[in-house]
Design a protein around this motif. Structure first.
Motif, PDB file in Angstrom:
ATOM      1  N   SER A 108      39.214  85.026  41.467  1.00  0.00           N
ATOM      2  CA  SER A 108      40.532  85.727  41.681  1.00  0.00           C
ATOM      3  C   SER A 108      41.075  86.515  42.505  1.00  0.00           C
ATOM      4  O   SER A 108      42.078  87.572  43.339  1.00  0.00           O
ATOM      5  CB  SER A 108      39.345  87.011  41.208  1.00  0.00           C
ATOM      6  N   VAL A 109      40.190  86.311  44.020  1.00  0.00           N
ATOM      7  CA  VAL A 109      40.340  87.039  45.374  1.00  0.00           C
ATOM      8  C   VAL A 109      40.678  85.343  46.795  1.00  0.00           C
ATOM      9  O   VAL A 109      41.264  85.860  48.234  1.00  0.00           O
ATOM     10  CB  VAL A 109      39.500  87.846  45.784  1.00  0.00           C
ATOM     11  N   TYR A 110      41.296  84.915  45.942  1.00  0.00           N
ATOM     12  CA  TYR A 110      41.820  83.269  46.713  1.00  0.00           C
ATOM     13  C   TYR A 110      43.388  83.722  47.983  1.00  0.00           C
ATOM     14  O   TYR A 110      42.973  83.224  48.743  1.00  0.00           O
ATOM     15  CB  TYR A 110      41.506  82.211  45.494  1.00  0.00           C
ATOM     16  N   GLY A 111      43.585  83.694  46.892  1.00  0.00           N
ATOM     17  CA  GLY A 111      44.565  84.132  47.426  1.00  0.00           C
ATOM     18  C   GLY A 111      44.891  85.231  48.829  1.00  0.00           C
ATOM     19  O   GLY A 111      46.006  85.017  50.211  1.00  0.00           O
ATOM     20  N   ILE A 112      44.043  86.530  48.634  1.00  0.00           N
ATOM     21  CA  ILE A 112      43.740  87.099  49.750  1.00  0.00           C
ATOM     22  C   ILE A 112      43.173  86.471  50.830  1.00  0.00           C
ATOM     23  O   ILE A 112      43.767  86.538  52.127  1.00  0.00           O
ATOM     24  CB  ILE A 112      43.305  88.887  48.886  1.00  0.00           C
TER      25      ILE A 112
ATOM     26  N   THR B 280      44.714  86.531  54.445  1.00  0.00           N
ATOM     27  CA  THR B 280      43.785  86.447  55.903  1.00  0.00           C
ATOM     28  C   THR B 280      43.327  85.565  56.727  1.00  0.00           C
ATOM     29  O   THR B 280      44.000  85.703  57.764  1.00  0.00           O
ATOM     30  CB  THR B 280      42.614  87.250  55.200  1.00  0.00           C
ATOM     31  N   SER B 281      43.270  84.131  56.552  1.00  0.00           N
ATOM     32  CA  SER B 281      43.512  83.172  56.993  1.00  0.00           C
ATOM     33  C   SER B 281      44.591  82.428  57.792  1.00  0.00           C
ATOM     34  O   SER B 281      44.638  83.315  59.349  1.00  0.00           O
ATOM     35  CB  SER B 281      42.981  82.299  56.132  1.00  0.00           C
ATOM     36  N   LEU B 282      46.182  83.045  57.101  1.00  0.00           N
ATOM     37  CA  LEU B 282      47.536  82.746  57.861  1.00  0.00           C
ATOM     38  C   LEU B 282      47.451  83.989  59.119  1.00  0.00           C
ATOM     39  O   LEU B 282      47.903  83.952  59.851  1.00  0.00           O
ATOM     40  CB  LEU B 282      48.326  83.466  57.174  1.00  0.00           C
TER      41      LEU B 282
ATOM     42  N   GLU C  42      43.844  81.172  61.834  1.00  0.00           N
ATOM     43  CA  GLU C  42      42.755  80.481  61.347  1.00  0.00           C
ATOM     44  C   GLU C  42      43.562  79.340  60.156  1.00  0.00           C
ATOM     45  O   GLU C  42      44.709  79.080  59.461  1.00  0.00           O
ATOM     46  CB  GLU C  42      41.556  81.055  60.057  1.00  0.00           C
ATOM     47  N   ASP C  43      42.155  78.369  59.900  1.00  0.00           N
ATOM     48  CA  ASP C  43      42.671  77.146  59.232  1.00  0.00           C
ATOM     49  C   ASP C  43      42.227  77.432  57.661  1.00  0.00           C
ATOM     50  O   ASP C  43      41.592  77.682  56.943  1.00  0.00           O
ATOM     51  CB  ASP C  43      41.668  75.884  59.305  1.00  0.00           C
ATOM     52  N   TRP C  44      43.728  77.515  57.038  1.00  0.00           N
ATOM     53  CA  TRP C  44      43.717  77.940  55.887  1.00  0.00           C
ATOM     54  C   TRP C  44      44.145  76.553  54.524  1.00  0.00           C
ATOM     55  O   TRP C  44      43.588  76.987  53.248  1.00  0.00           O
ATOM     56  CB  TRP C  44      44.860  79.264  54.807  1.00  0.00           C
ATOM     57  N   THR C  45      43.848  75.815  54.944  1.00  0.00           N
ATOM     58  CA  THR C  45      44.427  74.440  54.455  1.00  0.00           C
ATOM     59  C   THR C  45      42.939  74.529  53.985  1.00  0.00           C
ATOM     60  O   THR C  45      42.929  72.975  53.087  1.00  0.00           O
ATOM     61  CB  THR C  45      45.177  73.318  55.127  1.00  0.00           C
ATOM     62  N   TYR C  46      41.657  74.813  54.498  1.00  0.00           N
ATOM     63  CA  TYR C  46      40.573  74.080  54.438  1.00  0.00           C
ATOM     64  C   TYR C  46      39.707  75.102  53.389  1.00  0.00           C
ATOM     65  O   TYR C  46      39.250  76.172  54.147  1.00  0.00           O
ATOM     66  CB  TYR C  46      40.089  73.018  55.451  1.00  0.00           C
ATOM     67  N   SER C  47      39.594  75.131  52.000  1.00  0.00           N
ATOM     68  CA  SER C  47      38.188  75.875  51.422  1.00  0.00           C
ATOM     69  C   SER C  47      36.913  75.206  50.719  1.00  0.00           C
ATOM     70  O   SER C  47      37.177  73.888  50.626  1.00  0.00           O
ATOM     71  CB  SER C  47      39.470  76.802  50.333  1.00  0.00           C
ATOM     72  N   PRO C  48      36.242  75.804  51.170  1.00  0.00           N
ATOM     73  CA  PRO C  48      34.809  75.485  50.182  1.00  0.00           C
ATOM     74  C   PRO C  48      35.156  75.288  49.223  1.00  0.00           C
ATOM     75  O   PRO C  48      34.136  74.828  48.138  1.00  0.00           O
ATOM     76  CB  PRO C  48      33.330  76.593  50.603  1.00  0.00           C
ATOM     77  N   ARG C  49      35.854  76.604  48.532  1.00  0.00           N
ATOM     78  CA  ARG C  49      36.321  76.186  46.626  1.00  0.00           C
ATOM     79  C   ARG C  49      36.581  74.907  46.483  1.00  0.00           C
ATOM     80  O   ARG C  49      36.482  73.981  45.205  1.00  0.00           O
ATOM     81  CB  ARG C  49      37.490  76.879  46.362  1.00  0.00           C
ATOM     82  N   PHE C  50      36.954  73.951  47.447  1.00  0.00           N
ATOM     83  CA  PHE C  50      37.646  72.537  47.533  1.00  0.00           C
ATOM     84  C   PHE C  50      37.633  71.853  48.023  1.00  0.00           C
ATOM     85  O   PHE C  50      38.467  71.099  48.572  1.00  0.00           O
ATOM     86  CB  PHE C  50      39.443  72.507  46.931  1.00  0.00           C
ATOM     87  N   PRO C  51      36.017  71.461  48.444  1.00  0.00           N
ATOM     88  CA  PRO C  51      35.506  71.009  49.651  1.00  0.00           C
ATOM     89  C   PRO C  51      36.215  68.995  49.095  1.00  0.00           C
ATOM     90  O   PRO C  51      36.061  68.340  47.920  1.00  0.00           O
ATOM     91  CB  PRO C  51      34.139  70.975  49.773  1.00  0.00           C
TER      92      PRO C  51
ATOM     93  N   PHE D 179      49.121  82.987  43.314  1.00  0.00           N
ATOM     94  CA  PHE D 179      50.836  83.338  44.151  1.00  0.00           C
ATOM     95  C   PHE D 179      51.515  83.137  42.803  1.00  0.00           C
ATOM     96  O   PHE D 179      52.234  84.064  42.399  1.00  0.00           O
ATOM     97  CB  PHE D 179      51.129  83.272  45.262  1.00  0.00           C
ATOM     98  N   TRP D 180      51.815  82.143  42.068  1.00  0.00           N
ATOM     99  CA  TRP D 180      52.819  82.602  40.668  1.00  0.00           C
ATOM    100  C   TRP D 180      52.088  83.408  39.873  1.00  0.00           C
ATOM    101  O   TRP D 180      53.580  83.946  39.328  1.00  0.00           O
ATOM    102  CB  TRP D 180      52.601  81.009  40.134  1.00  0.00           C
ATOM    103  N   HIS D 181      50.860  82.931  39.468  1.00  0.00           N
ATOM    104  CA  HIS D 181      50.231  84.596  37.973  1.00  0.00           C
ATOM    105  C   HIS D 181      50.315  85.844  39.257  1.00  0.00           C
ATOM    106  O   HIS D 181      50.705  86.529  37.801  1.00  0.00           O
ATOM    107  CB  HIS D 181      48.317  83.852  38.249  1.00  0.00           C
ATOM    108  N   VAL D 182      50.325  86.484  40.055  1.00  0.00           N
ATOM    109  CA  VAL D 182      50.681  87.112  40.630  1.00  0.00           C
ATOM    110  C   VAL D 182      52.281  87.646  40.375  1.00  0.00           C
ATOM    111  O   VAL D 182      52.171  89.104  40.282  1.00  0.00           O
ATOM    112  CB  VAL D 182      50.043  87.744  42.460  1.00  0.00           C
ATOM    113  N   PHE D 183      52.705  86.375  40.795  1.00  0.00           N
ATOM    114  CA  PHE D 183      54.349  86.826  40.582  1.00  0.00           C
ATOM    115  C   PHE D 183      54.422  87.676  39.490  1.00  0.00           C
ATOM    116  O   PHE D 183      55.291  87.875  39.489  1.00  0.00           O
ATOM    117  CB  PHE D 183      55.043  85.674  41.579  1.00  0.00           C
TER     118      PHE D 183
END
Length: 427
Positions: A249-253, A257-259, A263-272, A311-315
């Motif tokens: 639920s806070v992934y997009g935030i 923040t990384s952008l 920082e590198d936003w393309t790598y997330s521990p959620r999707f290793p 982002f699509w769901h928030v939109f």
């Protein structure tokens, strides 16, 4: 009210009108678009988003069942059959993620707390999300079926009227006006029971007094459906949060923040992309446990898809909330409905503004809107404006208004003046 986003319909197209026109033209060329009973934001929820989720499902499924969704680095003494077995068993069982700089926990239970349990089920969850976006539309179809009018067929007929010859156009318009007149006349409130006048007045602003004979049944269904779209868009963020097992639920935030921090936003521990897998091989009485390092190429796609979906769901939630508030504001205030109808009557020179307007014209328009069209009739005309064009809507309103004046004249047996209005009753 272009696409439910503005109280008055202006001559210029909104960005949503333009997008709807472009997407609708493309779909018409391939024979997909056949929905003309709602606005663009509703279609963005139940139609375009569903198509988008199906495309994502096809992409992920292709990588899972056609390509190699997982590749494990096995010991050198593993034969080819053992490598294949390792890949298969690590795919069907859950892998777990431990950062490279951290030690692997000795306790097996601690490893299981880091398991990734979602990647095998991504196609199914995407299809479930698509189904959830269709549920409000199903409610609308069921509820609107009891309104006494076929909105989709009537909208299609109004859409077709733009592309026919003048003779056929006149016939179609006559058919639409006759159909609308029968429907509007048939939903006039049956005056019975207690506090009829009070209930009628309350029904103009409160949807709790709703029904076909109150003239606000369709409007209530529309607002309820838009509320369902809003609830659906917000609740799906928490559904994905439970499915992924992370703070989605806070992934997009976190991405923003990384952008912002560079920082590198393309790598997330959620999707290793590199994970670990434990499996056991039984050989006679020996039980050997192996821990191998695996690569999940599928998470390259999953990460980008779920970033976009956040982002699509928030939109969608923002647009649905905006559409709900503006639609409720437009439907519940009688003055906006009168302004909407006056604008089209002005285009047909059936109404004069400023000092040239007289009280008789204003009174007739009030009666036409409040007693004849009411909320549901105005909503149907707005649907015509959204899905056909203002010219078709203008002609339909013109015919309905002139027929209404003639009907009033016959019922009252009063002559019409030179402007087509009822003469004042000498009594």
């Amino acid at each position: 009210m272009g696409n439910g986003l503005c109280v008055e319909t202006g001559s210029s197209m909104t960005v949503f009108d333009w997008m709807d026109h472009v997407l609708g033209t493309v779909q018409a060329q391939v024979g997909l678009r056949s929905i003309y009973d709602d606005d663009f934001i509703d279609r963005l929820n139940h139609y375009y988003t569903v198509i988008l989720l199906i495309i994502f499902t096809v992409i992920v499924s292709t990588n899972q069942y056609v390509g190699d969704p997982i590749e494990c680095w096995c010991p050198a003494d593993f034969t080819e059959n053992r490598v294949d077995y390792t890949n298969f068993v690590c795919w069907v069982s859950n892998t777990y993620y431990i950062p490279m700089q951290n030690q692997i926990p000795v306790n097996v239970e601690n490893r299981r707390q880091k398991e990734l349990t979602y990647y095998q089920w991504v196609p199914i969850i995407l299809l479930i999300l698509a189904l959830l976006f269709k549920i409000p539309r199903m409610f609308w179809k069921v509820l609107s079926a009891s309104s006494g009018i076929s909105m989709d067929k009537l909208g299609n007929l109004a859409k077709e009227t733009q592309y026919v010859s003048p003779e056929d156009r006149e016939k179609k318009l006559t058919h639409i006006v006759k159909y609308l007149d029968q429907w509007l006349s048939g939903i006039q409130h049956y005056r019975a029971g207690m506090c009829v006048k009070l209930r009628e007045r309350a029904s103009t602003v409160a949807c709790c007094f709703c029904g076909r004979h109150f003239g606000n049944y369709l409007v209530t269904c529309v607002l309820f459906t838009k509320l369902l779209y809003l609830i659906n868009a917000i609740s799906q963020l928490y559904i994905l949060n439970a499915f992924l097992g992370t703070d989605y639920s806070v992934y997009g935030i976190e991405v923003l923040t990384s952008l912002y921090n560079g920082e590198d936003w393309t790598y997330s521990p959620r999707f290793p992309r590199v994970t670990l897998c434990d499996f056991e091989i039984r050989q006679m009485t020996n039980l050997q446990r192996w821990t191998v390092q695996c690569v999940l190429p599928i998470n390259l796609f999953n990460e980008k898809i779920f970033i976009f979906l956040w982002f699509w769901h928030v939109f969608l939630a923002f647009l649905s909330a905006f559409s709900l508030v503006v639609s409720a504001y437009a439907f519940m205030f009688p003055q906006h409905r009168k302004s909407y109808i006056r604008k089209y009557l002005l285009l047909n020179k059936l109404y004069k503004t400023g000092r040239t307007a007289n009280e008789k014209e204003k009174r007739m328009i009030r009666r036409f809107v409040d007693n004849y069209l009411r909320q549901d009739g105005c909503y149907v005309l707005r649907v015509f404006s959204n899905n056909a064009n203002d010219v078709i809507t203008s002609e339909i309103i013109k015919y309905l208004y002139t027929d209404y004046l003639e009907k009033e004249q016959r019922e009252r047996k009063e002559p019409l003046d030179r402007n087509g209005l009822l003469e004042e009753n000498p009594k």
